[in-house]
Structure formats: structure tokens, C-alpha cells
Scaffold this motif. Structure first.
Motif, PDB file in Angstrom:
ATOM      1  N   ASN A   1      57.421 -20.887  12.574  1.00 23.06           N
ATOM      2  CA  ASN A   1      56.428 -19.401  12.089  1.00 23.06           C
ATOM      3  C   ASN A   1      56.517 -19.601  11.229  1.00 23.06           C
ATOM      4  O   ASN A   1      56.155 -18.639  10.665  1.00 23.06           O
ATOM      5  CB  ASN A   1      56.977 -18.788  13.533  1.00 23.06           C
ATOM      6  CG  ASN A   1      57.439 -18.178  14.636  1.00 23.06           C
ATOM      7  OD1 ASN A   1      55.993 -19.452  15.696  1.00 23.06           O
ATOM      8  ND2 ASN A   1      58.354 -17.727  15.208  1.00 23.06           N
TER       9      ASN A   1
ATOM     10  N   VAL B   1      53.027 -17.093  10.119  1.00 21.63           N
ATOM     11  CA  VAL B   1      52.546 -18.152  11.712  1.00 21.63           C
ATOM     12  C   VAL B   1      51.959 -16.617  11.665  1.00 21.63           C
ATOM     13  O   VAL B   1      53.317 -15.869  12.791  1.00 21.63           O
ATOM     14  CB  VAL B   1      52.467 -19.431  11.936  1.00 21.63           C
ATOM     15  CG1 VAL B   1      51.672 -19.152  13.528  1.00 21.63           C
ATOM     16  CG2 VAL B   1      52.739 -20.667  11.676  1.00 21.63           C
ATOM     17  N   THR B   2      50.716 -16.461  12.476  1.00 22.37           N
ATOM     18  CA  THR B   2      50.124 -15.397  13.570  1.00 22.37           C
ATOM     19  C   THR B   2      51.173 -15.170  14.518  1.00 22.37           C
ATOM     20  O   THR B   2      50.148 -16.246  15.306  1.00 22.37           O
ATOM     21  CB  THR B   2      48.953 -15.223  12.830  1.00 22.37           C
ATOM     22  OG1 THR B   2      48.887 -14.671  11.971  1.00 22.37           O
ATOM     23  CG2 THR B   2      48.572 -13.223  13.945  1.00 22.37           C
TER      24      THR B   2
ATOM     25  N   VAL C   1      50.416 -16.153  19.130  1.00 23.36           N
ATOM     26  CA  VAL C   1      49.276 -14.989  19.076  1.00 23.36           C
ATOM     27  C   VAL C   1      48.651 -14.456  19.574  1.00 23.36           C
ATOM     28  O   VAL C   1      48.054 -13.343  19.990  1.00 23.36           O
ATOM     29  CB  VAL C   1      49.166 -16.795  20.260  1.00 23.36           C
ATOM     30  CG1 VAL C   1      47.976 -16.270  21.257  1.00 23.36           C
ATOM     31  CG2 VAL C   1      48.580 -18.244  19.466  1.00 23.36           C
TER      32      VAL C   1
ATOM     33  N   ILE D   1      47.159 -11.595  18.209  1.00 23.46           N
ATOM     34  CA  ILE D   1      45.852 -11.554  17.470  1.00 23.46           C
ATOM     35  C   ILE D   1      44.875 -10.422  18.427  1.00 23.46           C
ATOM     36  O   ILE D   1      43.921 -10.069  17.321  1.00 23.46           O
ATOM     37  CB  ILE D   1      45.169 -12.784  17.853  1.00 23.46           C
ATOM     38  CG1 ILE D   1      46.322 -13.775  17.176  1.00 23.46           C
ATOM     39  CG2 ILE D   1      43.546 -13.337  17.793  1.00 23.46           C
ATOM     40  CD1 ILE D   1      45.822 -15.153  16.764  1.00 23.46           C
TER      41      ILE D   1
ATOM     42  N   LYS E   1      40.731 -16.709   9.490  1.00 18.86           N
ATOM     43  CA  LYS E   1      41.665 -17.554   9.341  1.00 18.86           C
ATOM     44  C   LYS E   1      41.500 -18.419   8.820  1.00 18.86           C
ATOM     45  O   LYS E   1      40.628 -19.929   9.393  1.00 18.86           O
ATOM     46  CB  LYS E   1      42.203 -17.984  10.849  1.00 18.86           C
ATOM     47  CG  LYS E   1      43.594 -18.388  11.236  1.00 18.86           C
ATOM     48  CD  LYS E   1      43.717 -19.367  12.316  1.00 18.86           C
ATOM     49  CE  LYS E   1      42.520 -20.926  11.783  1.00 18.86           C
ATOM     50  NZ  LYS E   1      43.472 -21.954  11.220  1.00 18.86           N
TER      51      LYS E   1
ATOM     52  N   GLU F   1      44.846 -24.241   8.053  1.00 19.12           N
ATOM     53  CA  GLU F   1      46.229 -24.377   8.039  1.00 19.12           C
ATOM     54  C   GLU F   1      46.511 -25.131   7.601  1.00 19.12           C
ATOM     55  O   GLU F   1      48.221 -24.957   6.466  1.00 19.12           O
ATOM     56  CB  GLU F   1      47.165 -25.189   8.989  1.00 19.12           C
ATOM     57  CG  GLU F   1      46.297 -26.181   9.634  1.00 19.12           C
ATOM     58  CD  GLU F   1      45.379 -26.291  10.754  1.00 19.12           C
ATOM     59  OE1 GLU F   1      44.014 -25.198  10.283  1.00 19.12           O
ATOM     60  OE2 GLU F   1      44.983 -27.199  11.416  1.00 19.12           O
TER      61      GLU F   1
ATOM     62  N   ILE G   1      44.654 -13.931   9.372  1.00 20.82           N
ATOM     63  CA  ILE G   1      45.767 -14.496  10.498  1.00 20.82           C
ATOM     64  C   ILE G   1      46.059 -16.105   9.776  1.00 20.82           C
ATOM     65  O   ILE G   1      45.201 -16.786   9.210  1.00 20.82           O
ATOM     66  CB  ILE G   1      45.362 -14.264  12.110  1.00 20.82           C
ATOM     67  CG1 ILE G   1      43.791 -15.200  11.720  1.00 20.82           C
ATOM     68  CG2 ILE G   1      45.181 -12.888  12.670  1.00 20.82           C
ATOM     69  CD1 ILE G   1      44.303 -15.455  13.914  1.00 20.82           C
TER      70      ILE G   1
ATOM     71  N   GLY H   1      47.597 -19.692  10.514  1.00 18.41           N
ATOM     72  CA  GLY H   1      48.034 -20.657  11.927  1.00 18.41           C
ATOM     73  C   GLY H   1      46.911 -22.179  12.187  1.00 18.41           C
ATOM     74  O   GLY H   1      46.667 -21.883  11.077  1.00 18.41           O
TER      75      GLY H   1
ATOM     76  N   THR I   1      45.692 -23.375  17.833  1.00 20.18           N
ATOM     77  CA  THR I   1      45.939 -22.422  18.303  1.00 20.18           C
ATOM     78  C   THR I   1      45.154 -21.322  18.252  1.00 20.18           C
ATOM     79  O   THR I   1      44.908 -20.347  18.661  1.00 20.18           O
ATOM     80  CB  THR I   1      47.278 -22.457  18.592  1.00 20.18           C
ATOM     81  OG1 THR I   1      47.787 -24.101  18.212  1.00 20.18           O
ATOM     82  CG2 THR I   1      47.746 -21.745  19.835  1.00 20.18           C
ATOM     83  N   GLN I   2      45.798 -20.700  16.867  1.00 16.60           N
ATOM     84  CA  GLN I   2      45.588 -19.342  16.504  1.00 16.60           C
ATOM     85  C   GLN I   2      43.476 -19.364  16.184  1.00 16.60           C
ATOM     86  O   GLN I   2      43.351 -18.104  16.873  1.00 16.60           O
ATOM     87  CB  GLN I   2      46.023 -18.157  14.497  1.00 16.60           C
ATOM     88  CG  GLN I   2      47.415 -18.291  15.135  1.00 16.60           C
ATOM     89  CD  GLN I   2      48.738 -19.419  15.518  1.00 16.60           C
ATOM     90  OE1 GLN I   2      48.034 -21.383  15.312  1.00 16.60           O
ATOM     91  NE2 GLN I   2      49.010 -18.809  16.304  1.00 16.60           N
TER      92      GLN I   2
END
Ligand code: NAD
Length: 461
Positions: free
Chosen positions: A10, A28-29, A31, A34, A163, A166, A191, A193, A196-197
Motif C-alpha cells: 500500500n 496507494v489509493t 481500489v 475510488i 492518476k 506509478e 489517486i 497506483g 489497477t487503479q
């Protein structure tokens, strides 16, 4: 791409590709959080829209000078996060901050209501906000790519969930922090990540997805967006050709080719990756290109002498080295450079004797590699340059500009430079053709893509 392992705990660590040191971390936000982030963006949107375009411009105006004041610091941060020379990172910040006021005016003007009349009807054509926009960005120009989408989205009256890549979360956060110093709460949220995010954001209740990144991710986003017919703007990868005609001034052409193939370690969407040179001049061009390439000092981007920094990360380095190795195994020759590397530092590499079935010719490399291919006249050059599903940029070098322009007009790229790089005059969009773009940014027509066009019509008396 492989995930930074810290994502599992995380926390996302940003790693300096020159040293392997941790530059910093971000949370990490989850999921699951969101949808709530997007709901807050939706709740904030109507008050933001109610300010009107000019009101929003006034709120945003002070950010340009603040960005300029932070340019040196941001340049170093960009260099530490993704490797480019710090002066190029500073240049990126200065471009965004220096052009801020003019850009605000350009966006506001593009959004102004228009009156359109014919004999019987008077129509007010409005450019209204769409609602909530997702902004998903890559790491190679971590500030500028965010800026190109977030500023017009905000001025248009949308709220934004951003976003950043990363690989460059700290730069993305720094850009958002400058904006959030003046914006009302929840108008711009970040956010963090990886994909995935990104996927969760695409699937969330947003009206528009503005995305800059790879063709593969662009395809996935378009497929997902189709379920609710969400709007998308996709600025994707390229495999840009350069054509050197037999009358080209070879020294400037070679200087351009070295710079445009290897700057930012070749990690530029409009990097020159394929160079088609008339057979009559290819020998001399190669000699000159090798001389120019040898001048490009490879090193840590924080050192003033560095021209080419490290690749962003081991996964991107390995992708490039594998393409080179596979090409050499299939008969390509290394004219200079090669797969010797030290950490994430890869020597600028020129390959010859390549064929169209090699990945290094057919697929985006996104590294410091140029392939040089002899061609037999202008028709052959055009045919081979267009032999790609990509269509971002292209460049033609030739002293007879009318002839070079005829060649340029036949190329299937979105942006074509003659004896120069691809970018158009200010006010024109940054636009990819074919599978390099789906929608585009910048210029009045780019800004309007962050809006919903609405018509209010009355009968003319
Ligand atoms: P990438 O596609 O791997 O990732 C870009 C962003 O999308 C990242 O934030 C990532 O986390 C996210 N993401 C990845 N898969 C996703 C998915 N399925 N759904 C939602 N989000 C997803 O690209 P990258 O490696 O960061 O950037 C390099 C690519 O970007 C190259 O192909 C380059 O040519 C392209 N690029 C294009 C332009 C342009 O203007 N056309 C400009 C810069 C970079």
C-alpha cells in the motif's frame, strides 16, 4: 510492466533509475476508495462550473508564476524520478508555467459561446462542462502530459480525478499540489497506483477519460469505455519515421536524427525510431549520425554534462535490450552502441540491415535506438514510412522544400515536420493519426474535447 513491489504494501516508492535510491513514497489509493473519490468530484462540480470560464481562469491564474518559481526544483525531481537531464525537466516546468496565462486565455476563448444563424434560425452554440474527467498520464513527460489535459478540463468547468504514472507519482503530486493551493476542495483529486487503479478509475462514474500512454492500454480503455459510451481522448505511442531525401543537407539531418532519436533516452512518443535514407547518401549519413551520437554524454541526469540519462526502469531497459538482441540474432548489424549496459544506462544505438518483420522496425521501442534503412527514391521512402499501424509524427529532410512537402503530404502521420521536428505552430493541436491517437490535445479544437456541445435555437423573426 512489472509492479514496483512496494505496491503490495500500500505504499508506492518512486525509484531513481540512475542510483536505485528511493526518491520518496506515496500512499496507494485502495481500489475500493475510488468510487468515493469520484463521488466527491461530482459533488464539487456544479459549484466549480457555476464560476463561469472567466471566473475559473481567475482562480487558476496564480498557478503559472508558482510553477515557474518551482521550475528548478521540479526539474531535479523529474530527473530523479525518471532519469531525464534535470535541465530538460526544468524546461518542461518552464514551458507549462511560462505559457500558463496565454493558455488560460486560449482555452477560455475556445469555450466561448458562438452564435450561428441562417435565414430562419438563430442558434447559440455552447461548450458546457462534461462533468467528472479522469486524467491518466505516463512518466516520460510527467508534468507536461498532466498539464495538457488537466488545465483545459478544469477551465471547461469539469472536476478532475488524476492518476499520475506509478513511475513518477511525486511529480504528478507536486503539479496537483500547486493547483490545489488555489482550487476549491475536490475539484482536482489525485489517486496513486498502477494500472489497477487506472482500470478502476476508467470503470468509475466519470464522463471523460483523458489518457496518454501506450497503445495497448489505450485499446483496453476504449473497450471498457464503450460499455457506457464514455468519451475518451487517447494520445498513444508511435514509431516515427524520418525520411532523408537525396538532396538533404546531411549534417543538420544527422544532428536532428541523433537528438530526436536519443533525447530523453529515446523515451519520447515522437522519437525518431526509423530512418529511411536515400541509398545515394546513406553511407555518408551513417558516418555523420555516428559522429553526432558519440557526442551525447550518457550519465546521471543531475550532472550538467549529461545529454542522455538512464532508462526509466529495468522493465523498460529490458524491453529495449531484448528488441536489439532479437534484431541482431535475425541479422541486424550494430553500427554503434549495442546491448552493453550499466544499470539502467543504455548506450545510444544505431542498427542497420534490419527488416520489416523485426520488432525493432515494427513495434514501438521507446528507447535510445534508431534503425537506418536505405531506400530507392521518394516513392519507396513513403511506402516504407507508412508501413505501420502507428501514425504520430514523421519528419522529412530535403533541401528542395516543395519536393519535401510533396513527400510529407503522402505520409499517414498526424504531425509532420520538414527539416525540423513535428510540433506545429502555437494554437495547433498535438495529434496522432491511425492507432497513435483517438482524439487529441491542445489548440482550440483540442480544448473543446473537454466539453459537451449544446445548441439553443430560436426562430428568427
Ligand atoms: P502505459 O500505457 O503503460 O501507462 C500510462 C498510464 O496508464 C499509467 O498511469 C498507467 O498506470 C496507466 N494504465 C496502464 N494500463 C492501464 C489500463 N488498462 N487502464 C487504465 N490505466 C492504465 O504507458 P507508459 O509506459 O506510462 O508511457 C509510455 C507510452 O506513452 C508510450 O507508448 C508513449 O509513446 C506514450 N506517450 C504518448 C504521447 C502522445 O502524445 N501520443 C505522449 C507521451 C507518451
Amino acid at each position: 510492466m512489472s509492479l514496483p513491489t512496494s505496491l503490495e504494501s500500500n505504499t508506492l516508492a518512486s525509484i531513481d533509475p540512475a542510483t536505485g535510491e528511493v526518491v520518496g513514497t506515496v500512499p496507494v489509493t485502495p481500489v475500493s476508495a475510488i468510487p468515493g473519490v469520484v463521488a466527491r468530484a461530482r459533488a464539487a462540480q456544479s459549484a466549480w462550473a457555476a464560476l463561469g470560464a472567466q471566473g475559473r481562469v481567475e482562480v487558476l491564474r496564480p498557478v503559472g508564476p508558482a510553477l515557474l518559481a518551482a521550475a528548478e526544483e521540479l526539474g531535479r525531481l523529474i530527473s530523479r524520478e525518471m532519469g531525464k537531464p534535470a535541465r530538460e525537466g526544468t524546461g518542461e516546468a518552464k514551458d507549462c508555467g511560462g505559457g500558463w496565462a496565454a493558455e488560460l486565455e486560449e482555452i477560455a476563448a475556445a469555450l466561448a459561446d458562438e452564435v450561428v444563424e441562417d435565414a430562419g434560425t438563430r442558434t447559440l452554440q455552447c461548450h458546457d462542462p462534461l462533468g467528472v474527467c479522469a486524467a491518466i498520464t505516463p512518466w516520460n513527460f510527467p508534468l507536461e502530459m498532466a498539464h495538457w489535459m488537466i488545465l483545459p478540463a478544469l477551465v471547461a468547468g469539469n472536476t478532475v480525478v488524476f492518476k499520475p504514472s506509478e513511475e513518477t507519482p511525486l511529480t504528478g503530486q507536486a503539479y496537483a499540489d500547486l493547483l490545489n493551493a488555489v482550487l476549491p476542495p475536490d475539484v482536482l483529486q489525485v489517486i496513486h497506483g498502477d494500472e489497477t487503479q487506472g482500470k478502476a478509475l476508467v470503470a468509475a462514474d466519470v464522463e471523460l477519460i483523458a489518457f496518454t500512454g501506450s497503445r495497448a492500454a489505450g485499446r483496453q480503455i476504449l473497450a471498457e469505455a464503450s460499455r457506457d459510451l464514455k468519451r475518451v481522448i487517447l494520445e498513444l505511442g508511435g514509431k516515427d519515421p524520418m525520411i532523408v531525401l537525396d538532396d538533404a543537407a546531411l549534417e543538420p539531418a544527422a544532428r536532428f536524427a541523433a537528438r530526436n532519436s536519443f533525447r530523453n533516452c529515446g523515451q519520447v512518443c515522437v522519437s525518431t525510431e526509423r530512418i529511411y535514407v536515400d541509398r545515394a547518401v546513406v553511407g555518408r549519413f551513417l558516418e555523420l549520425l555516428a559522429v553526432e551520437t558519440a557526442k551525447m554524454t550518457v550519465g546521471n541526469g543531475l550532472e550538467a554534462r549529461t545529454v542522455v540519462g538512464p532508462m526509466v526502469a529495468p522493465w523498460q531497459r529490458d524491453h529495449v535490450l531484448q528488441q536489439i538482441d532479437a534484431a541482431v540474432a535475425a541479422g541486424a548489424k550494430v553500427y554503434s552502441g549495442g546491448t552493453g549496459h550499466h544499470g539502467n544506462f543504455v548506450m545510444p544505438t544505431i542498427l542497420t540491415d534490419v527488416t520489416r518483420d523485426m520488432a525493432i522496425v515494427a513495434e514501438e521501442t521507446f528507447g535510445p535506438v534508431a534503425v537506418v534503412i536505405p531506400v530507392d527514391g521518394d516513392d519507396d521512402a513513403v511506402r516504407q514510412a507508412n508501413d505501420t499501424p502507428y501514425g504520430l509524427g514523421a519528419v522529412v529532410f530535403g533541401q528542395d522544400e516543395a519536393r519535401a512537402a510533396r513527400v510529407a503530404r503522402r505520409l499517414t502521420a498526424g504531425m509532420i515536420g520538414i527539416n525540423r521536428g513535428v510540433g506545429g505552430a502555437s494554437g495547433t493541436p498535438w495529434v496522432g493519426a491511425r492507432q497513435s491517437g483517438y482524439g487529441y490535445h491542445k489548440g482550440p479544437s483540442g480544448h473543446r474535447q473537454f466539453t459537451q456541445v449544446r445548441l439553443i435555437s430560436t426562430r428568427k423573426s
